[in-house]
Write a protein that holds these residues in place. Structure first.
Motif, short mmCIF file in Angstrom:
data_model
loop_
_atom_site.label_atom_id
_atom_site.label_comp_id
_atom_site.label_asym_id
_atom_site.label_seq_id
_atom_site.Cartn_x
_atom_site.Cartn_y
_atom_site.Cartn_z
N SER A 118 0.72 -1.49 -0.07
CA SER A 118 0.07 0.47 -0.12
C SER A 118 0.58 1.23 0.03
O SER A 118 2.31 1.10 0.57
N ASP A 119 -0.10 2.22 -0.45
CA ASP A 119 1.03 3.57 -0.81
C ASP A 119 0.66 4.33 1.12
O ASP A 119 1.57 5.19 1.24
N ARG A 120 -0.28 4.02 1.93
CA ARG A 120 -0.40 4.08 2.94
C ARG A 120 -1.18 3.41 4.00
O ARG A 120 -2.29 2.72 3.21
N VAL A 121 -0.67 3.53 4.83
CA VAL A 121 -1.36 2.78 6.06
C VAL A 121 -2.08 3.69 7.22
O VAL A 121 -1.37 4.27 7.80
N ILE A 122 -3.30 3.70 7.52
CA ILE A 122 -4.68 4.78 8.65
C ILE A 122 -4.18 3.22 9.61
O ILE A 122 -4.99 2.40 9.42
N THR A 123 -3.94 4.36 10.89
CA THR A 123 -4.52 2.99 11.97
C THR A 123 -5.49 3.99 12.10
O THR A 123 -5.46 5.28 12.39
N PHE A 124 -6.82 3.88 12.67
CA PHE A 124 -8.11 4.62 13.55
C PHE A 124 -8.05 3.33 14.56
O PHE A 124 -8.33 1.94 14.93
N GLY A 125 -7.48 3.86 16.05
CA GLY A 125 -7.25 3.51 17.22
C GLY A 125 -8.38 3.90 18.53
O GLY A 125 -9.08 5.56 18.17
N GLY A 126 -8.50 3.95 19.28
CA GLY A 126 -9.60 3.89 20.43
C GLY A 126 -8.57 3.71 21.80
O GLY A 126 -7.58 3.90 22.16
#
Lengths: 121, 130, 94
Positions: B122-130
């Protein structure tokens, strides 16, 4: 695996109270299995993960010191801690379980920029 | 551009999975590629088929399933994180001698290698955390 | 090689913002999302004086009733995706 990307894993959490420290190390070891260079950056309370002589059997958990000791075998030798994080908790490097690299706060933006993928846990 | 999303928080208790869902829809709308969504830590609960929301509230696992079916997405739940939190497919339920399985059929249980592989692809790896 | 930083913790989690800011370069962008949008309130925004590029996620600002209270530039979900493509990497703070 031919492609190489530089991974930076950032932890902000103390050990045992949550699974964050353990689940960060699991990603680090997996990066190593895939022969990808990985740097660990321990910010704030995450420096507490490296205090020596954990006895987590008291709280029915596995010993993170043992996992940390195995990092070198996986060629994960870049473990960075900002000097300010150590100072904040009144710790010195000789109190830590494994060798680490101290980093100045001013170097942090450049550290981020030299990695392709940054995963926070 | 090719994206991979990492979701680390459970639905309902935390907003992060809902943000991730909206982000996934937006990037697909713009014609980008979503290589994989990897559910880690408490994010594995997004894969539970037992989530039962009141009719007037969003059901995240069903929304993920609908999005995955519409766009033929690879949605992977970390197996090590999932079995510890009681999210099992039929194979794991049998292995651990549990009386039922609860992983939504649109999801796949797999290892952290899928996270690393997706990051490389992937070109971008985005994390969604809590 | 700028970086996009997202932050989803509000003012009761000051260390999260502090650690985020410590890693930010001058040309980086900070995107406030979820509870992070509360940093855009006039009483808190001065903490972000050193950040050149600040955005807040529109849905989260509207959801929390902050649209009358904050002057921070908003981006919608498409704008969030756009920011990701315009930066070389994304770091999430939570």
């Amino acid at each position: 695996m031919s492609i190489n990307k530089r991974f930076l894993l950032i932890s902000r959490s103390a050990p045992y109270g949550t699974s964050a420290a353990r689940e960060m190390l699991d990603i680090a070891l997996t990066c190593s299995v895939f022969e990808q260079p990985v740097t660990l950056l321990l910010l704030g309370d995450a420096v507490l993960q490296l205090i020596r002589d954990h006895r987590p059997d008291e709280v029915s958990q596995k010993n993170l010191n043992a996992l940390q000791a195995s990092l070198a075998m996986y060629d994960i030798d870049r473990i960075l801690i900002p000097e300010t994080a150590l100072q904040k908790h009144g710790l010195s490097t000789d109190q830590l379980s494994i060798p680490i690299e101290l980093i100045n706060a001013e170097q942090l933006p450049a550290l981020i920029a030299e990695h392709d993928i940054v995963i926070t846990i | 551009m090719i994206f991979t999303l990492i979701v680390q928080a459970s639905p309902y208790q935390h907003q992060a999975p809902e943000t991730a869902l909206r982000f996934a829809k937006a990037l697909l709308r713009q014609g980008h590629t979503l290589h994989r969504i990897f559910f880690y830590r408490d994010g594995v609960h997004n894969g539970s088929a037992l989530v039962s929301s009141p009719r007037d509230e969003q059901n995240l696992p069903e929304q993920w399933q609908a999005l995955a079916e519409e766009h033929d997405l690879d949605i992977v739940v970390c197996i090590a994180a999932a079995i510890r939190r009681g999210v099992l497919d039929a194979t794991e339920a049998k292995r651990y001698e549990r009386r039922g399985d609860n992983l939504h059929s649109a999801f796949e249980l797999s290892g952290l290698g899928q996270l690393v592989e997706a990051s490389l692809a992937s070109d971008r790896v985005i994390t969604f955390g809590g | 090689m700028p970086t996009l930083h997202t932050l989803n913790r509000g003012p009761s989690h000051a260390s999260c913002l502090e650690e985020c800011l410590s890693t930010m370069a001058n040309d980086d962008t900070l995107l406030l999302i979820e509870d992070g949008v509360y940093w855009a309130l006039p009483s808190h925004i001065s903490v972000l004086n050193d950040v050149s590029h600040i955005r807040a996620l529109k849905a989260d600002v509207l959801a929390r009733g902050l649209h009358q209270l904050s002057g921070t530039e908003l981006v919608d979900d498409d704008g969030f995706v756009g920011l990701c493509t315009q930066h070389d990497r994304v770091v999430s703070w939570f």
